[in-house]
Design an enzyme around this catalytic site. Structure first.
Site, PDB file in Angstrom:
ATOM      1  N   ASP A 518       0.958  -1.250  -0.100  1.00 51.84           N
ATOM      2  CA  ASP A 518      -0.043   0.019   0.057  1.00 51.84           C
ATOM      3  C   ASP A 518       0.955   1.265   0.060  1.00 51.84           C
ATOM      4  O   ASP A 518       1.815   1.236   0.831  1.00 51.84           O
ATOM      5  CB  ASP A 518      -0.895   0.139   1.289  1.00 51.84           C
ATOM      6  CG  ASP A 518      -1.829   1.238   1.294  1.00 51.84           C
ATOM      7  OD1 ASP A 518      -2.905   0.993   0.543  1.00 51.84           O
ATOM      8  OD2 ASP A 518      -1.690   2.292   1.741  1.00 51.84           O
ATOM      9  N   ASN A 526      -2.567  12.641  -4.419  1.00 53.55           N
ATOM     10  CA  ASN A 526      -3.405  12.615  -5.638  1.00 53.55           C
ATOM     11  C   ASN A 526      -4.429  13.962  -5.465  1.00 53.55           C
ATOM     12  O   ASN A 526      -4.921  14.495  -6.377  1.00 53.55           O
ATOM     13  CB  ASN A 526      -4.255  11.580  -5.542  1.00 53.55           C
ATOM     14  CG  ASN A 526      -5.222  11.231  -6.398  1.00 53.55           C
ATOM     15  OD1 ASN A 526      -4.556  11.282  -7.797  1.00 53.55           O
ATOM     16  ND2 ASN A 526      -6.659  10.620  -6.603  1.00 53.55           N
ATOM     17  N   ASP A 535      -2.105   9.084 -11.591  1.00 57.83           N
ATOM     18  CA  ASP A 535      -2.162   7.988 -12.355  1.00 57.83           C
ATOM     19  C   ASP A 535      -0.721   7.625 -12.636  1.00 57.83           C
ATOM     20  O   ASP A 535      -0.493   6.539 -12.737  1.00 57.83           O
ATOM     21  CB  ASP A 535      -3.310   8.274 -13.417  1.00 57.83           C
ATOM     22  CG  ASP A 535      -4.798   8.170 -13.048  1.00 57.83           C
ATOM     23  OD1 ASP A 535      -4.927   7.629 -12.026  1.00 57.83           O
ATOM     24  OD2 ASP A 535      -5.294   8.660 -13.757  1.00 57.83           O
ATOM     25  N   ASP A 561      -4.396   2.374  -4.578  1.00 58.93           N
ATOM     26  CA  ASP A 561      -2.769   2.522  -4.507  1.00 58.93           C
ATOM     27  C   ASP A 561      -2.131   0.956  -3.801  1.00 58.93           C
ATOM     28  O   ASP A 561      -1.231   1.118  -3.046  1.00 58.93           O
ATOM     29  CB  ASP A 561      -2.446   3.770  -3.561  1.00 58.93           C
ATOM     30  CG  ASP A 561      -3.023   3.525  -2.110  1.00 58.93           C
ATOM     31  OD1 ASP A 561      -3.916   2.598  -1.886  1.00 58.93           O
ATOM     32  OD2 ASP A 561      -2.746   4.113  -1.312  1.00 58.93           O
TER      33      ASP A 561
END
Length: 649
Positions: A518, A526, A535, A561
């Protein structure tokens, strides 16, 4: 009356007539001879007496006259002799008979008396008289006649006996001939009679035996020829009766001379011989019979064959009948017709099916290829040209391997031909090459067409170009199994890959490991830099992960993620830790995306198979627990799952 009796009577009658005539002739001759003899004796006696008695009568020499009379009686067989003088005084006389007998003889009408004058110098000197016993002569004649008759009777007896013997002989021979003739008439050919003698009848018997032997031989030859004809007839009958179509022979009047069993069955007669002598009007409906007769006359008048195909109604169904008629010619003259008719409905239907099949073949959207047992192309349809680019004249005779793309190895084709040999067909996906060199994917079905003995004679291939369909399917499959952003396997494919890995590990008794990753601070990045930068960051992280692990390992994205790494064939925990540290280090370095320098790290939870879980769900769950422990420990770290973590939950 039997032949023998007729023969005897006939011969006897003829003999009697002949003997009667002969006897009468003999008697007449004897009588004439007797009379001539008497006249001769008279003249001779007269001459002797006159000559001998002249001197004695002149001299009256009685002794000489007596001696002369006695001698003449003895030598001339006279009854008496008497000499007289001119005064008719008896000078001497001589008799052969006694006095009484002489007296009776003298006055008998059967006595011939002759008196002659004795002349000396022209003067009568005396007379001489003698008598001839005609009864004696008659007795002699009768005795001769009796002897002749006796001989005739004896001859008749001999002739009768001979005739009887001849009749018996002839009857025996002719009876034998009659018996033999009856035997032959009764069918006992070759019967022979014994040959006795070498006469004409024997030759007749011999000729009869030869004739009988010849008849026997001819009968044997006739029977052999008859048997041959019967065998030939039976063969011809068997041949004709085993034809599945109708066969007939007619004369010019339309009468059937011969038909086969199929013809008799068709007209309800069943026995072919029962149709002989009938006409079409006796066995078919009037309208058909009229038409058949018209066709016969056309063939007879033109001396040419005729063939027609027509639909007729039979048992409520309309069927196609093909009829062929031909003239029968003998010495350049048509003496009849011969013909056959057969139901060609199946052929017509087959032709119709063939026409439709050709239409389908030519209009089908799928390519169709027919090849021989060696895969040499024999036939293609237009769709084949549309798909491959090869025209018919370019591909016929070529081996089907001309389409090969080279992307399939030898083993692929061995499997294909093995299926064709054992199962008779093969179906599957194959990559081939068009005439212009373009590769394409086709879905192909191949059927092995085998002969009566099971050997492959031809191959029929039907295929379609599925290149676009395949691309679409691959796209769908890709979207279903791969993450659209990173190109990594998604959750669906991950579960399948992990399941396969665990199966292999169980089979090979080896360990595997699952890492649950993770990204730390991803939400903040983000939110501050935007989803586009986020992305790009996820794409960069997926690249780093793939360069960090082995080719045999798997990287997948669960979503957001979160990433999963599957390590295969791990020997110990140290190897797993080494990989984990490399990942933490690689992702801990700054990542440059456009003008941004982004710093992030990752927390990793690790679960080992089979120590930490027996299936994929359990391993993922335990790796997730270990990942949260790594985050609690300050992020940028990795933790192995242990049982205490499960207890805390």
């Amino acid at each position: 009356m039997k032949f023998r009796t007729k023969t005897i009577l006939g011969v006897a009658i003829i003999e009697l007539v002949l003997l009667g005539i002969l006897t009468l002739n003999v008697i007449s001759i004897l009588r004439d001879s007797n009379q001539e003899e008497a006249q001769r004796k008279v003249k001779l006696t007269e001459s002797l007496m006159l000559a001998a008695s002249e001197d004695a009568i002149i001299s009256y020499d009685i002794a000489t006259l007596q001696s002369l009379a006695d001698n003449i009686i003895k030598t001339q067989e006279l009854a008496y002799v008497r000499f007289w003088d001119n005064d008719y005084n008896i000078l001497v006389e001589s008799w052969l008979l006694d006095e009484q007998t002489a007296s009776d003889f003298f006055i008998s009408s059967e006595t011939l008396h002759r008196t002659l004058p004795i002349r000396v110098s022209g003067q009568i000197s005396g007379y001489v008289q003698f008598g001839i016993d005609q009864g004696y002569m008659a007795n002699l004649l009768n005795s001769a006649i009796n002897q002749t008759v006796s001989l005739a009777v004896f001859e008749i007896v001999l002739v009768a006996a001979f005739s009887a013997l001849l009749g018996v002989y002839l009857t025996n021979q002719l009876t034998g001939l009659t018996l033999a003739s009856n035997k032959i008439r009764e069918g006992n050919l070759g019967f022979k009679l014994p040959v006795r003698g070498n006469d004409e009848l024997s030759e007749t018997v011999q000729a009869f035996n030869t004739m009988s032997t010849t008849l026997k031989r001819l009968e044997i030859e006739r029977l052999q020829e008859k048997e041959k004809l019967e065998i030939a007839h039976q063969r011809m009958r068997s041949l004709l009766d085993n034809f599945p179509f109708l066969i007939w022979l007619k004369n010019n009047d339309g009468q059937f001379l011969s038909v086969n069993k199929a013809f008799a069955d068709a007209c309800g007669k069943h026995d072919p011989e029962s149709v002989e002598g009938l006409t079409d009007f006796d066995v078919w409906p009037t309208d058909l019979a009229n038409q058949y007769r018209i066709d016969d006359l056309k063939v007879i008048n033109s001396a040419k064959g005729k063939m027609v195909e027509e639909k007729v109604e039979s048992e409520g169904q309309r069927i196609w009948i093909e009829t062929f008629k031909s003239p029968v010619v003998h010495h350049d003259k048509v003496i009849g017709t011969v013909g056959f008719a057969r139901d060609v409905s199946e052929r017509k239907e087959a032709a119709e099916r063939q026409r439709k099949a050709e239409a389908i073949f030519n209009s089908a959207s799928e390519a169709i290829l027919l090849a021989d047992a060696y895969a040499n192309v024999k036939m293609i349809n237009p769709a084949f040209t549309q798909i491959t680019g090869y025209e018919e004249d370019e591909i016929l005779g070529q081996n089907a391997s001309i389409l090969s793309s080279g992307k399939h190895d030898k083993a692929f084709y061995q499997i294909m031909y093995a299926a064709l040999e054992t199962e008779g067909s093969w179906q599957g996906e194959i990559h081939n090459r068009k005439k212009n060199g373009e590769l394409y994917v086709q879905w192909q079905t191949i059927v092995a067409l085998k002969g009566d003995h099971g050997q492959v004679e031809e191959y029929l291939a039907i295929f379609s170009d599925i290149t676009q369909k395949k691309a679409a399917e691959d796209e769908i499959k890709y979207r279903a199994n791969y993450d659209q952003l990173t190109g990594l396997p998604n959750r669906t494919l991950l579960n399948e890959l992990l399941k396969q890995e665990l199966q292999r590990s169980r089979r090979e008794l080896r360990k595997s490991a699952v890492m649950f990753l993770d990204l730390d601070h991803f939400k903040r990045i983000n939110d501050t830099l935007g989803h586009a930068i986020g992305d790009l960051l996820l794409q960069k992280v997926s690249e780093l992960l793939q360069t960090t692990i082995r080719d045999s390992d798997v990287v997948a994205r669960l979503g957001g993620d979160e990433f999963i790494v599957i390590l295969s064939d791990v020997d110990n925990v140290t190897d797993i830790s080494t990989v984990a540290e490399k990942i933490v280090t690689s992702l801990g370095r700054p990542i440059h995306i456009h003008e941004h320098e982004i710093r992030t790290c990752t927390s990793i939870g690790i679960a080992v198979f089979p120590d930490d879980g027996r299936d994929e769900d359990e391993l993922l769950s335990h790796a997730d627990m270990a990942m949260y422990k790594a985050k609690e420990s300050g992020r940028g770290q990795y933790r192995f799952f242990n049982t205490e973590m499960a207890k805390e939950i």
